[in-house]
Design an enzyme around this catalytic site. Structure first.
Site, mmCIF file in Angstrom:
data_model
loop_
_atom_site.group_PDB
_atom_site.id
_atom_site.type_symbol
_atom_site.label_atom_id
_atom_site.label_comp_id
_atom_site.label_asym_id
_atom_site.label_seq_id
_atom_site.Cartn_x
_atom_site.Cartn_y
_atom_site.Cartn_z
ATOM 1 N N ASP A 44 0.837 -1.208 0.000
ATOM 2 C CA ASP A 44 0.000 0.000 0.000
ATOM 3 C C ASP A 44 0.870 1.255 0.000
ATOM 4 O O ASP A 44 1.959 1.262 0.578
ATOM 5 C CB ASP A 44 -0.917 -0.023 1.236
ATOM 6 N N HIS A 62 2.798 3.233 -9.074
ATOM 7 C CA HIS A 62 2.761 1.777 -9.228
ATOM 8 C C HIS A 62 4.041 1.263 -9.901
ATOM 9 O O HIS A 62 4.524 0.179 -9.595
ATOM 10 C CB HIS A 62 1.520 1.352 -10.022
ATOM 11 N N LEU A 159 11.853 -20.113 -4.931
ATOM 12 C CA LEU A 159 10.797 -19.272 -4.361
ATOM 13 C C LEU A 159 9.474 -19.389 -5.135
ATOM 14 O O LEU A 159 9.455 -19.296 -6.355
ATOM 15 C CB LEU A 159 11.278 -17.809 -4.383
#
Ligand code: IPE
Ligand code: MG
Length: 272
Positions: A44, A62, A159
């Site tokens: 956020d 973003h 991962l």
């Protein structure tokens, strides 16, 4: 007089090498304690970051956030965290201005396509990417790209990164209940004998264990309908840093907190 460009380049290389060494040393020390097997990030503060730095363009914050994603994933890989979830786009985010939603979707597509190219050329060997959420709500091109990225990284070990899009826990639970009822009926059982585990199996996020640690940036202490079913025993760590500002120290600090709280967290695993 400014130093020649080659000298600046050499100095930057040296500095980067030194920082990498320092980081590896810090991670070695950190790994003496328990490492969360799954970290979820509620990313956020992208737009506030753009505003703070006077960045122009609806996607500027973003874009800055995507740089953070690459660093955070690299750190998690180096630390040896097996699973990471990234809350990339919530169902509520569809309610934003259409131009912003379009900008975010276009950016996601651009980054997915870039990652597909990197994966095909062998540069994303140790990461398996999975998209979770209601992918049918994405536009066709984005959905196809997401599926392609899942395919090209499917066999990768290392991962596991779950990108959560078009998601809310309420929506996930409703679709999981519907799906588990269908499975029961198909198996000849009555949906009335539905168990918690039946529903859990049908959740979008059933592919990964429950998060051990949830890190939320942007200074707000809430879960925003993100994996609320799966996080009842997770440690929540919030930081005032905006997502594009999240750095090595924020991550290390959150893991140290997770290690300090180990006794309590272990007890909770047994009791609940
Ligand atoms: C988070 O940043 C972006 C998403 C993952 C949707 P925001 O766009 O919510 O930025 P702020 O919180 O308004 O600054
Ligand atoms: Mg926000």
């Amino acid at each position: 007089m400014n130093p020649p460009r080659e000298e600046v380049g050499e100095f930057t290389k040296l500095l980067n090498g030194f920082m990498t060494l320092m980081r590896r040393f810090i991670f070695k020390v950190l790994c003496v304690g328990p490492i969360p097997n799954h970290i979820s990030f509620i990313m956020d503060g992208n737009r506030r970051f753009a505003k703070k730095h006077n960045l122009q363009g609806l996607d500027a914050g973003h874009r800055a956030g995507f740089v953070s994603v690459t660093y955070v994933l690299q750190y998690c890989q180096e630390i040896g965290v097996p699973y990471v979830t990234l809350y990339a786009f919530g169902l509520d985010n569809f309610k934003r201005e259409p131009q912003e939603v379009k900008c975010m979707m276009d950016l996601m597509l651009e980054k997915i396509e870039l990652t597909i190219d990197q994966a095909i050329s062998g540069n994303v060997k140790n990461v398996k990417v999975i998209f979770a959420g209601d992918l049918n709500l994405l536009n066709d091109r984005l959905k196809a790209a997401a599926q392609r990225l899942m395919e090209v990284t499917e066999e990768n070990k290392g991962l596991v990164v779950v990108v959560i899009v078009a998601y809310s826990t309420s929506h996930e639970i409703v679709q999981a209940i519907k799906e588990s009822c269908v499975r029961k009926c198909e198996g000849g059982d009555s949906p009335q004998v539905l168990k918690v585990s039946d529903v859990e199996e049908c959740m979008y996020t059933s592919i990964v264990p429950d998060p051990a640690l949830v890190i939320r940036t942007g200074g707000i202490d809430r879960l925003s309908n993100f994996m609320t079913w799966q996080t009842s025993r997770s440690l929540l760590h919030t930081t005032a840093a905006l997502w594009p500002e999240l750095g090595l120290w924020h991550l290390v600090w959150a893991i140290l907190k997770f290690q300090r709280m180990q006794d309590y967290l272990q007890k909770k695993q047994k009791v609940d």
